[in-house]
Design a protein around this motif. Structure first.
Motif, PDB file in Angstrom:
ATOM      1  N   ALA A   7      32.696  48.933  48.689  1.00 20.50           N
ATOM      2  CA  ALA A   7      33.854  48.238  48.138  1.00 20.50           C
ATOM      3  C   ALA A   7      34.348  47.169  49.095  1.00 20.50           C
ATOM      4  CB  ALA A   7      34.977  49.229  47.844  1.00 20.50           C
ATOM      5  N   LEU A   8      34.908  46.113  48.518  1.00 21.54           N
ATOM      6  CA  LEU A   8      35.565  45.053  49.286  1.00 21.54           C
ATOM      7  C   LEU A   8      37.034  45.051  48.884  1.00 21.54           C
ATOM      8  CD1 LEU A   8      35.368  42.575  51.199  1.00 21.54           C
ATOM      9  CD2 LEU A   8      34.981  41.177  49.148  1.00 21.54           C
ATOM     10  N   VAL A   9      37.922  45.172  49.872  1.00 23.77           N
ATOM     11  CA  VAL A   9      39.358  45.242  49.614  1.00 23.77           C
ATOM     12  C   VAL A   9      40.004  43.903  49.931  1.00 23.77           C
ATOM     13  CG1 VAL A   9      41.526  46.407  50.203  1.00 23.77           C
ATOM     14  CG2 VAL A   9      39.382  47.706  50.162  1.00 23.77           C
ATOM     15  N   VAL A  62      37.857  36.769  57.199  1.00 24.82           N
ATOM     16  CA  VAL A  62      38.995  35.883  56.968  1.00 24.82           C
ATOM     17  C   VAL A  62      38.451  34.585  56.370  1.00 24.82           C
ATOM     18  CG1 VAL A  62      40.923  34.624  57.973  1.00 24.82           C
ATOM     19  CG2 VAL A  62      40.303  36.873  58.888  1.00 24.82           C
ATOM     20  N   LEU A  63      38.922  34.246  55.168  1.00 19.78           N
ATOM     21  CA  LEU A  63      38.442  33.055  54.480  1.00 19.78           C
ATOM     22  C   LEU A  63      39.541  31.997  54.401  1.00 19.78           C
ATOM     23  CD1 LEU A  63      36.431  34.565  51.462  1.00 19.78           C
ATOM     24  CD2 LEU A  63      35.623  33.959  53.753  1.00 19.78           C
ATOM     25  N   PHE A 106      37.010  34.417  45.002  1.00 20.62           N
ATOM     26  CA  PHE A 106      36.318  34.324  46.284  1.00 20.62           C
ATOM     27  C   PHE A 106      35.842  35.696  46.749  1.00 20.62           C
ATOM     28  CE2 PHE A 106      38.186  30.072  46.714  1.00 20.62           C
ATOM     29  CZ  PHE A 106      37.113  29.389  47.271  1.00 20.62           C
ATOM     30  N   ALA A 107      36.679  36.714  46.523  1.00 19.36           N
ATOM     31  CA  ALA A 107      36.289  38.070  46.910  1.00 19.36           C
ATOM     32  C   ALA A 107      35.053  38.513  46.134  1.00 19.36           C
ATOM     33  CB  ALA A 107      37.443  39.040  46.657  1.00 19.36           C
ATOM     34  N   GLY A 108      34.966  38.125  44.863  1.00 20.85           N
ATOM     35  CA  GLY A 108      33.797  38.473  44.067  1.00 20.85           C
ATOM     36  C   GLY A 108      32.524  37.842  44.607  1.00 20.85           C
ATOM     37  N   HIS A 118      32.268  46.850  44.086  1.00 19.34           N
ATOM     38  CA  HIS A 118      33.641  47.194  43.749  1.00 19.34           C
ATOM     39  C   HIS A 118      34.614  46.302  44.510  1.00 19.34           C
ATOM     40  CE1 HIS A 118      32.379  50.984  41.778  1.00 19.34           C
ATOM     41  NE2 HIS A 118      31.436  50.962  42.706  1.00 19.34           N
ATOM     42  N   LEU A 119      35.623  45.793  43.807  1.00 17.31           N
ATOM     43  CA  LEU A 119      36.721  45.069  44.423  1.00 17.31           C
ATOM     44  C   LEU A 119      37.984  45.906  44.276  1.00 17.31           C
ATOM     45  CD1 LEU A 119      36.214  41.420  43.068  1.00 17.31           C
ATOM     46  CD2 LEU A 119      35.466  42.360  45.259  1.00 17.31           C
ATOM     47  N   VAL A 120      38.798  45.924  45.323  1.00 16.90           N
ATOM     48  CA  VAL A 120      40.054  46.680  45.293  1.00 16.90           C
ATOM     49  C   VAL A 120      41.191  45.732  45.627  1.00 16.90           C
ATOM     50  CG1 VAL A 120      41.344  48.652  46.211  1.00 16.90           C
ATOM     51  CG2 VAL A 120      38.837  48.769  46.051  1.00 16.90           C
TER      52      VAL A 120
END
Length: 224
Positions: A7-9, A62-63, A106-108, A118-120
């Motif tokens: 997962a990426l939070v 950090v983006l 961007f998170a996707g 998975h995105l949280v």
């Protein structure tokens, strides 16, 4: 736990996203976090997020999304705009148009590169201040759009969607991290860590939620 799932939070270092990060660590085999530098006037929240991620042993990205602050001036990116609640049905001055849409997009993309399905995110329709991109309908729509855009199976998780702030404190306590969330997160619109300035809308919401939860916890303990 979802074994072999990553997962990426979406992580700001605040109360909500930190609680989500801790929740994700319980749910998934592997977790990473992403924080966005969108020109927020209190850049120390990025440092706060970095410190928490390091303490929890989470890989942290950090983006740079500073263009967002240029497109949509608001109280979170401009010192000359006062932090204020919305009046006459208008949104608060802290609303950043398209922020969650941009962040989740961007998170996707990042998730697809690091092998996370998975995105949280810590959005909530219960304590959402009227922000349209915190609504459950938006998240469900975005989930479909992301899968179509990247032609890959993703799931967006919103563990706080139906929780008020007292409920978020309760979840942090359930996760064994009440003290961590209380002392190391930054929710304050004035950039003050932990309990914050105590006066801005974010601090009042956080403080009232904690008071409500602690009262409920005391009453529950007393009735046993």
């Amino acid at each position: 736990m979802l074994k072999d799932e990553k997962a990426l939070v979406v992580f700001s270092g605040g109360q909500d996203s930190t609680t989500c990060l801790l929740w994700a660590k319980k749910q998934f085999a592997e977790v990473e976090a992403v924080t966005f530098d969108y020109g927020q006037r209190h850049a120390n929240e990025i440092d706060c997020a970095r410190d928490i991620a390091e303490e929890l042993g989470i890989r942290h990205h950090v983006l740079d999304t500073s263009l967002l602050g240029q497109l949509a001036p608001n109280a979170l990116t401009r010192d000359d705009i006062e932090v204020a609640d919305g009046a006459d049905g208008k949104l608060p001055s802290t609303f950043v148009p398209g922020r969650n849409l941009l962040f989740l997009s961007f998170a996707g993309v990042l998730a697809s590169q690091i092998g996370a399905k998975h995105l949280v995110t810590g959005v909530s329709e219960t304590d959402f201040s009227g922000y349209p991109d915190c609504r459950d309908a938006f998240i469900k729509s975005f989930d479909v759009t992301l899968n179509l855009a990247l032609d890959a199976p993703f799931t967006v998780h919103t563990p706080l969607m139906w929780l008020d702030k007292a409920g978020v404190w309760a979840l942090a306590d359930e996760l064994g991290a009440l003290d961590l969330v209380r002392t190391k997160t930054l929710t304050c619109y004035n950039g003050v860590k932990a309990d914050g300035c105590g006066e801005c809308p974010a601090c009042r919401l956080r403080k009232n939620g904690l008071k409500q939860y602690m009262n409920e916890k005391t009453e529950t303990a007393g009735s046993r």
